[in-house]
Motif scaffolding. Structure first.
Motif, PDB file in Angstrom:
ATOM      1  N   ILE A   1       0.828  -1.206   0.000  1.00 31.99           N
ATOM      2  CA  ILE A   1       0.000   0.000   0.000  1.00 31.99           C
ATOM      3  C   ILE A   1       0.868   1.264   0.000  1.00 31.99           C
ATOM      4  N   VAL A   2       0.670   2.093  -1.035  1.00 32.96           N
ATOM      5  CA  VAL A   2       1.324   3.393  -1.151  1.00 32.96           C
ATOM      6  C   VAL A   2       0.249   4.431  -0.879  1.00 32.96           C
ATOM      7  N   GLU A   3       0.422   5.203   0.197  1.00 33.81           N
ATOM      8  CA  GLU A   3      -0.697   5.979   0.733  1.00 33.81           C
ATOM      9  C   GLU A   3      -0.403   7.481   0.776  1.00 33.81           C
ATOM     10  N   TYR A   4      -1.419   8.258   0.396  1.00 35.85           N
ATOM     11  CA  TYR A   4      -1.382   9.702   0.614  1.00 35.85           C
ATOM     12  C   TYR A   4      -2.571  10.077   1.491  1.00 35.85           C
ATOM     13  N   ILE A   5      -2.296  10.783   2.591  1.00 40.39           N
ATOM     14  CA  ILE A   5      -3.355  11.293   3.466  1.00 40.39           C
ATOM     15  C   ILE A   5      -3.198  12.806   3.555  1.00 40.39           C
ATOM     16  N   GLY A   6      -4.295  13.527   3.330  1.00 44.84           N
ATOM     17  CA  GLY A   6      -4.224  14.974   3.499  1.00 44.84           C
ATOM     18  C   GLY A   6      -5.071  15.720   2.491  1.00 44.84           C
ATOM     19  N   ALA A   7      -4.811  17.023   2.398  1.00 49.61           N
ATOM     20  CA  ALA A   7      -5.566  17.884   1.504  1.00 49.61           C
ATOM     21  C   ALA A   7      -5.299  17.520   0.048  1.00 49.61           C
ATOM     22  N   HIS A   8      -6.366  17.506  -0.742  1.00 49.28           N
ATOM     23  CA  HIS A   8      -6.263  17.255  -2.178  1.00 49.28           C
ATOM     24  C   HIS A   8      -6.410  18.604  -2.894  1.00 49.28           C
ATOM     25  N   GLY A   9      -5.364  19.419  -2.807  1.00 49.77           N
ATOM     26  CA  GLY A   9      -5.443  20.776  -3.330  1.00 49.77           C
ATOM     27  C   GLY A   9      -4.396  21.065  -4.383  1.00 49.77           C
ATOM     28  N   LEU A  10      -4.301  22.335  -4.772  1.00 49.09           N
ATOM     29  CA  LEU A  10      -3.334  22.753  -5.775  1.00 49.09           C
ATOM     30  C   LEU A  10      -1.899  22.520  -5.321  1.00 49.09           C
ATOM     31  N   SER A  11      -1.657  22.692  -4.036  1.00 44.64           N
ATOM     32  CA  SER A  11      -0.285  22.671  -3.523  1.00 44.64           C
ATOM     33  C   SER A  11       0.372  21.300  -3.612  1.00 44.64           C
ATOM     34  N   GLN A  12      -0.437  20.226  -3.670  1.00 47.39           N
ATOM     35  CA  GLN A  12       0.119  18.884  -3.539  1.00 47.39           C
ATOM     36  C   GLN A  12       0.485  18.219  -4.873  1.00 47.39           C
ATOM     37  N   ALA A  13       0.054  18.767  -5.996  1.00 41.93           N
ATOM     38  CA  ALA A  13       0.388  18.191  -7.314  1.00 41.93           C
ATOM     39  C   ALA A  13       0.085  16.699  -7.366  1.00 41.93           C
ATOM     40  N   LEU A  14      -1.104  16.330  -6.936  1.00 41.74           N
ATOM     41  CA  LEU A  14      -1.460  14.909  -6.843  1.00 41.74           C
ATOM     42  C   LEU A  14      -1.650  14.257  -8.206  1.00 41.74           C
ATOM     43  N   ASP A  15      -1.812  15.055  -9.256  1.00 40.31           N
ATOM     44  CA  ASP A  15      -1.896  14.459 -10.589  1.00 40.31           C
ATOM     45  C   ASP A  15      -0.609  13.706 -10.926  1.00 40.31           C
ATOM     46  N   LYS A  16       0.524  14.193 -10.395  1.00 37.33           N
ATOM     47  CA  LYS A  16       1.797  13.493 -10.655  1.00 37.33           C
ATOM     48  C   LYS A  16       1.835  12.133  -9.960  1.00 37.33           C
ATOM     49  N   ILE A  17       1.159  12.012  -8.836  1.00 37.81           N
ATOM     50  CA  ILE A  17       1.077  10.714  -8.161  1.00 37.81           C
ATOM     51  C   ILE A  17       0.211   9.752  -8.980  1.00 37.81           C
ATOM     52  N   ILE A  18      -0.841  10.277  -9.608  1.00 36.05           N
ATOM     53  CA  ILE A  18      -1.680   9.445 -10.475  1.00 36.05           C
ATOM     54  C   ILE A  18      -0.852   8.910 -11.644  1.00 36.05           C
ATOM     55  N   TYR A  19      -0.024   9.780 -12.240  1.00 38.94           N
ATOM     56  CA  TYR A  19       0.822   9.333 -13.349  1.00 38.94           C
ATOM     57  C   TYR A  19       1.888   8.331 -12.876  1.00 38.94           C
ATOM     58  N   ALA A  20       2.376   8.493 -11.651  1.00 32.82           N
ATOM     59  CA  ALA A  20       3.314   7.505 -11.097  1.00 32.82           C
ATOM     60  C   ALA A  20       2.610   6.160 -10.923  1.00 32.82           C
ATOM     61  N   ALA A  21       1.340   6.206 -10.497  1.00 36.43           N
ATOM     62  CA  ALA A  21       0.564   4.968 -10.359  1.00 36.43           C
ATOM     63  C   ALA A  21       0.385   4.297 -11.720  1.00 36.43           C
ATOM     64  N   GLU A  22       0.211   5.108 -12.760  1.00 35.69           N
ATOM     65  CA  GLU A  22       0.097   4.536 -14.113  1.00 35.69           C
ATOM     66  C   GLU A  22       1.384   3.808 -14.499  1.00 35.69           C
ATOM     67  N   LYS A  23       2.536   4.382 -14.161  1.00 38.90           N
ATOM     68  CA  LYS A  23       3.813   3.756 -14.486  1.00 38.90           C
ATOM     69  C   LYS A  23       3.991   2.417 -13.769  1.00 38.90           C
ATOM     70  N   LEU A  24       3.357   2.286 -12.605  1.00 35.97           N
ATOM     71  CA  LEU A  24       3.545   1.077 -11.783  1.00 35.97           C
ATOM     72  C   LEU A  24       2.373   0.108 -11.883  1.00 35.97           C
ATOM     73  N   LYS A  25       1.477   0.322 -12.837  1.00 34.66           N
ATOM     74  CA  LYS A  25       0.264  -0.501 -12.883  1.00 34.66           C
ATOM     75  C   LYS A  25       0.550  -1.963 -13.221  1.00 34.66           C
ATOM     76  N   GLU A  26       1.716  -2.244 -13.818  1.00 35.48           N
ATOM     77  CA  GLU A  26       2.054  -3.638 -14.129  1.00 35.48           C
ATOM     78  C   GLU A  26       2.368  -4.445 -12.869  1.00 35.48           C
ATOM     79  N   TYR A  27       2.669  -3.766 -11.754  1.00 34.33           N
ATOM     80  CA  TYR A  27       2.920  -4.455 -10.484  1.00 34.33           C
ATOM     81  C   TYR A  27       1.579  -4.648  -9.779  1.00 34.33           C
ATOM     82  N   GLU A  28       1.017  -5.831  -9.899  1.00 38.94           N
ATOM     83  CA  GLU A  28      -0.345  -6.064  -9.438  1.00 38.94           C
ATOM     84  C   GLU A  28      -0.511  -5.936  -7.929  1.00 38.94           C
TER      85      GLU A  28
END
Length: 409
Positions: free
Chosen positions: A227-254
């Motif tokens: 489990i790779v976890e983010y807890i906190g505000a989902h705002g402009l400051s956190q650039a969470l879209d980059k975490i989504i793209y990182a998840a895409e890169k790792l999607k082959e690891y089931e």
């Protein structure tokens, strides 16, 4: 000592601002002081006021020995600049209208910013009550919203900055949460002697390492997942879209699964992005009460601390790093500046460039493939916060600042 503390954020709201004052105040009460917290009805970040407060303009209550004076607020979700301004302004007026007389005698006035407009109320409280005035700065505002591109009008920015400097000069003491903030204020002509650094910290007895909560794992279908976890505000400051793209890169690891816990202005966007990319390795969970936070941290194998690639954010220290370290969890932090220095010193994280998707993904794999490193980083983090960032010792330091302000007045 009778401490008057004005803060826009207070429990049951969760997050760094409410946790900071609440835990500090509990320690002050234990030390024999009287704490009077002036705040608004809880509404952050959803914009929903709990049923027990609906329709009220004012309510006094007690929490763990703290006198809490709750005031009307224009409740709105944490998105939309104009609505948020009205939210902040409404508390500025209501705190004076309803609480100024009812709070009674106080020996010192402390106000926490953001929100910026709360400072007006705190300053007025200090003048009318004839107390020393302590200004606590948790974010450099308006600089933060200017850097994020939310505010662009140069005239408005110059007016807000002039007001900001007036309050800095008027305060008897200024408390900042990072050394970088102190350096910034000194560079703008504020006397170093009146600025004290009291960082965020953690209740080391509340946040601690425990075995994974099986009930949570089953509820969210996370058994046998890394489990790779983010807890906190989902705002402009956190650039969470980059975490989504990182998840895409790792999607082959089931077995790798990303978990996002919280709310914010950007949550809908990142959920839409996850759907657009057809990712099945992400779970979004709504905001949970503070008492659930250690349970969520303890199901994680890695915790993420991302920030947007903005120069000003090099001066910020996300308070979640202390909670994560107290729970003995390794961190992947995509940021730079003062927080990176703390995490590197603690040897509890892999730090990478902010918003660097490839480096975020690589850091996750680096930790996953080295179980011994996971254990070492966890232990290092716990030892580091116990020694340096215990909330009780920071509360004692804050009391010393208050006493200095009273003696100086």
């Amino acid at each position: 000592m009778k401490i008057g503390f004005l803060t826009h954020y207070f429990p049951p709201e969760i997050g760094a601002p409410s946790a900071r004052i609440y835990e500090m105040a509990k320690n002050w009460v234990k030390s024999g002081h009287q704490v009077k917290a002036v705040t608004c009805f809880p509404n952050h970040p959803t914009g929903e006021i709990p049923e027990e407060y609906e329709g009220l303009k004012f309510k006094k209550e007690e929490m763990d020995g703290i006198e809490v004076y709750r005031n009307y607020v224009y409740a709105t979700p944490n998105k939309g600049f104009i609505k948020k301004v009205f939210n902040h302004l409404s508390f500025m007026f209501s705190s004076v209208l309803f609480s100024l007389r009812k709070i009674g005698e106080i020996d010192i006035t402390v106000v926490s910013s953001p929100t910026f407009f709360s400072i007006f109320s705190g300053y007025l409280f200090s003048l009318i009550k004839r107390t020393p005035f302590i200004l606590e700065i948790r974010d450099l505002w308006p600089a933060a919203i200017v850097e994020l591109g939310v505010l662009k009008n140069k005239f408005i920015i110059s007016v807000l900055e002039a007001i900001e400097l007036f309050f800095y000069r008027s305060a008897d003491k200024i408390v900042v949460v990072t050394r970088s903030f102190k350096e910034n204020l000194i560079s703008r002509g504020i006397e170093a002697e009146k600025i004290e650094v009291i960082t965020n910290g953690v209740d080391i007895n509340f946040f601690k390492n425990k075995s994974q909560n099986q009930e949570l794992l089953e509820k969210y279908n996370l058994e046998d997942k890394f489990i790779v976890e983010y807890i906190g505000a989902h705002g402009l400051s956190q650039a969470l879209d980059k975490i989504i793209y990182a998840a895409e890169k790792l999607k082959e690891y089931e077995d790798i699964h990303f978990v996002f816990v919280g709310e914010g202005a950007e949550k809908e966007k990142i959920m839409d992005l996850s759907e657009e990319l057809e990712l099945n390795n992400i779970t979004f969970i709504s905001q949970k009460p503070k008492e659930m936070m250690p349970k969520f941290y303890n199901i994680a194998d890695i915790c993420l601390v991302p920030l947007k690639d903005v120069e000003l954010f090099e001066t910020f220290i996300p308070s979640k790093i202390f909670e994560i370290m107290a729970c003995e969890k390794p961190i992947v932090a995509s940021l730079s500046g003062e927080t990176k220095n703390i995490l590197d010193e603690a040897q509890s994280a892999v730090t990478v460039e902010p918003e660097n998707i490839d480096q975020i993904a690589a850091a996750i794999l680096e930790i996953k493939n080295n179980p011994q490193k996971v254990e070492e980083m966890g232990k290092n983090g716990r030892e580091f916060v116990v020694e340096n960032y215990s909330r009780s010792s920071l509360a004692d330091k804050y009391l010393n600042v208050m006493n200095q302000a009273i003696e100086g007045k």
